[in-house]
Design a protein around this motif. Structure first.
Motif, PDB file in Angstrom:
ATOM      1  N   GLY A 106       0.842  -1.183   0.000  1.00 26.88           N
ATOM      2  CA  GLY A 106       0.000   0.000   0.000  1.00 26.88           C
ATOM      3  C   GLY A 106       0.879   1.234   0.000  1.00 26.88           C
ATOM      4  O   GLY A 106       2.010   1.214  -0.473  1.00 26.88           O
ATOM      5  N   VAL A 107       0.353   2.302   0.550  1.00 27.45           N
ATOM      6  CA  VAL A 107       1.110   3.557   0.622  1.00 27.45           C
ATOM      7  C   VAL A 107       1.453   3.842   2.079  1.00 27.45           C
ATOM      8  O   VAL A 107       0.860   3.282   3.009  1.00 27.45           O
ATOM      9  CB  VAL A 107       0.304   4.727   0.023  1.00 27.45           C
ATOM     10  N   PRO A 127      -0.054   5.512  14.165  1.00 24.61           N
ATOM     11  CA  PRO A 127       0.451   4.750  13.014  1.00 24.61           C
ATOM     12  C   PRO A 127       0.724   3.296  13.371  1.00 24.61           C
ATOM     13  O   PRO A 127       1.056   2.960  14.502  1.00 24.61           O
ATOM     14  CB  PRO A 127       1.739   5.488  12.659  1.00 24.61           C
ATOM     15  N   ARG A 128       0.557   2.409  12.391  1.00 23.35           N
ATOM     16  CA  ARG A 128       0.898   1.000  12.508  1.00 23.35           C
ATOM     17  C   ARG A 128       1.708   0.617  11.270  1.00 23.35           C
ATOM     18  O   ARG A 128       1.188   0.625  10.146  1.00 23.35           O
ATOM     19  CB  ARG A 128      -0.371   0.116  12.609  1.00 23.35           C
ATOM     20  N   ARG A 133       3.186  -1.240   3.848  1.00 25.16           N
ATOM     21  CA  ARG A 133       2.342  -0.058   3.917  1.00 25.16           C
ATOM     22  C   ARG A 133       2.347   0.479   5.350  1.00 25.16           C
ATOM     23  O   ARG A 133       2.944  -0.114   6.247  1.00 25.16           O
ATOM     24  CB  ARG A 133       0.904  -0.392   3.488  1.00 25.16           C
ATOM     25  N   ARG A 134       1.657   1.580   5.551  1.00 27.60           N
ATOM     26  CA  ARG A 134       1.469   2.131   6.886  1.00 27.60           C
ATOM     27  C   ARG A 134      -0.033   2.288   7.130  1.00 27.60           C
ATOM     28  O   ARG A 134      -0.733   2.912   6.326  1.00 27.60           O
ATOM     29  CB  ARG A 134       2.161   3.479   7.025  1.00 27.60           C
ATOM     30  N   GLY A 145      -3.315   1.692   4.568  1.00 28.06           N
ATOM     31  CA  GLY A 145      -2.667   2.493   3.541  1.00 28.06           C
ATOM     32  C   GLY A 145      -3.469   3.755   3.337  1.00 28.06           C
ATOM     33  O   GLY A 145      -3.521   4.624   4.201  1.00 28.06           O
ATOM     34  N   ALA A 146      -4.101   3.865   2.173  1.00 27.83           N
ATOM     35  CA  ALA A 146      -5.006   4.983   1.914  1.00 27.83           C
ATOM     36  C   ALA A 146      -6.458   4.532   1.798  1.00 27.83           C
ATOM     37  O   ALA A 146      -7.306   5.309   1.362  1.00 27.83           O
ATOM     38  CB  ALA A 146      -4.579   5.700   0.632  1.00 27.83           C
TER      39      ALA A 146
END
Length: 416
Positions: A106-107, A127-128, A133-134, A145-146
């Motif tokens: 992901g982003v 955050p994770r 991705r984050r 992600g997004a």
């Protein structure tokens, strides 16, 4: 028919009618909220009212009754993500969430970008970091992600009563020891009944996996989860069938004068303290054979525990009725969702060994019926409850006629 036999039959019939009328006609507020619709209807509503959510949902994999709604799970065949939705009863909004495997790419949005995506009205962003991705967690929503992934779903507030489960396991061990040390004439009929119950449940494993909603996880293919559940359930079922042959039920004439009262008492217990998981079983396509087989196996287990309780009370022969009465009152007050099982064990401990399994199975059978009457308000669930009620009444009628034709008083244990 002898006069004592006629008196016993009339007394048992009068008690059965009284308890049955109370169990079926009395207005009882049960623990838990009745389901006005089946899980299939809840799943259709979620698919109709919710947006696409950004990912293909896949097939319905399982469901669970949580509070006053259904939690339904969808997962595609590749298993990379999992969609869960809590569908409440009535017109309230559906709550949903998406879970994705940690290795899916992901982003990596910054906190400012995530804030712009979810909106400024939400609280602290957490955050994770995942492999590719984050993810961001906020108060009542999440980002994969997004991708907006919904929020938390309601949890079942019911707490497991570990103390009662431990006591039940102890009684099962005591009952197994009793049947090993003091064996009796094994009942061939109960052995065949348990074998058929196991053979019925075995091919139903692919459908029963829908009741094990937690086994479906993001990142695990659904067929792997179903295979793991089916393997574990098959091993457990095989162990139960082996135990049924190693510690068989003792042969005896069913206590016809009390059998109908036992079924009615189980219905009453089911309406007072229904088994919440039974309403999930009622959502299966092949629910009637599953419910009947579960009742037979659970009745045999309760009969085994009753043998253990009966022997543990041998040292209190003089005060045994008082102790059993106290245990019955305590069960009604503190057993909670284990009410029917506790009542079945106490009632079976008060009769002879050859009658105990009949009593416990009758109570458990009635408990299944009462639970469906209390919690399953859709048409198919109520129809299944009345079908099981007719089957139970038919078994009681057949055993009564067989006892009368044999000329033995109802409730008298068969001679080996």
């Amino acid at each position: 028919m002898a006069a004592p036999t006629r008196v016993k039959l009339l007394a048992g019939g009068a008690m059965a009618v009284a308890v049955a009328a109370t169990a079926l006609l009395l207005t009882i507020p049960p623990r838990g909220v009745a389901a006005p619709e089946s899980p299939d209807v809840a799943a259709d509503r979620a698919e109709r009212e919710l947006p696409a959510l950004g990912v293909p949902w896949g097939k319905v994999r399982g469901w669970e009754r949580v509070r006053d709604g259904w939690t339904v799970s969808w997962q595609p065949a590749h298993g990379m993500w999992l969609v869960r939705a809590w569908v409440p009863d009535g017109p309230r909004a559906i709550r949903w969430r998406i879970e994705a495997a940690s290795w899916l790419p992901g982003v990596r949005l910054s906190a400012r970008a995530a804030r712009a995506l979810v909106g400024p009205e939400f609280g602290l962003l957490q955050p994770r970091e995942r492999l590719g991705r984050r993810d961001w967690l906020v108060s009542d929503t999440r980002l994969l992600g997004a991708l907006p992934a919904g929020g938390d779903l309601p949890a079942d507030p019911y707490r497991r009563q570990v103390g009662l489960e431990a006591m039940l396991m102890g009684l099962l061990v005591a009952g197994a020891a009793v049947r090993h040390l003091v064996p009796g004439s094994a009942s061939r009929g109960w052995r065949h009944a348990l074998s058929w119950a196991g053979l019925v449940l075995l091919p139903l494993m692919p459908w029963l996996a829908a009741l094990a909603r937690p086994v479906f996880q993001a990142g695990v293919r659904p067929w792997v989860a179903e295979l793991a559940f089916g393997g574990a359930a098959t091993i457990l079922l095989g162990a139960l069938l082996f135990a049924a042959r190693r510690f068989p039920a003792i042969a005896g004439t069913p206590p016809v004068a009390w059998l109908a009262a036992a079924v009615a008492a189980g219905v009453l217990a089911g309406r007072l303290e229904p088994g919440g998981w039974l309403v999930s079983v009622a959502g299966l396509p092949l629910r009637l054979p599953a419910l009947a087989s579960i009742a037979v196996i659970a009745g045999w287990l309760a009969g085994l525990a009753a043998d253990g309780l009966r022997e543990l009370l041998r040292f209190t022969v003089a005060s045994r009725p008082v102790v059993l009465a106290a245990l019955a009152v305590g069960s009604v007050m503190f057993a909670g969702s284990w009410l029917a099982v506790a009542v079945a064990i106490v009632a079976a401990a008060a009769v002879e060994r050859g009658q105990g399994t009949w009593i416990t199975t009758a109570v458990v059978w009635g408990w299944v019926i009462g639970s469906l009457l209390a919690l399953a308000e859709w048409e198919a669930g109520l129809r299944d409850a009345f079908v099981l009620l007719l089957v139970g009444a038919g078994v009681v009628a057949v055993t009564t006629l067989a006892s009368l034709r044999a000329g033995s008083p109802p409730g008298e244990e068969a001679q080996a």
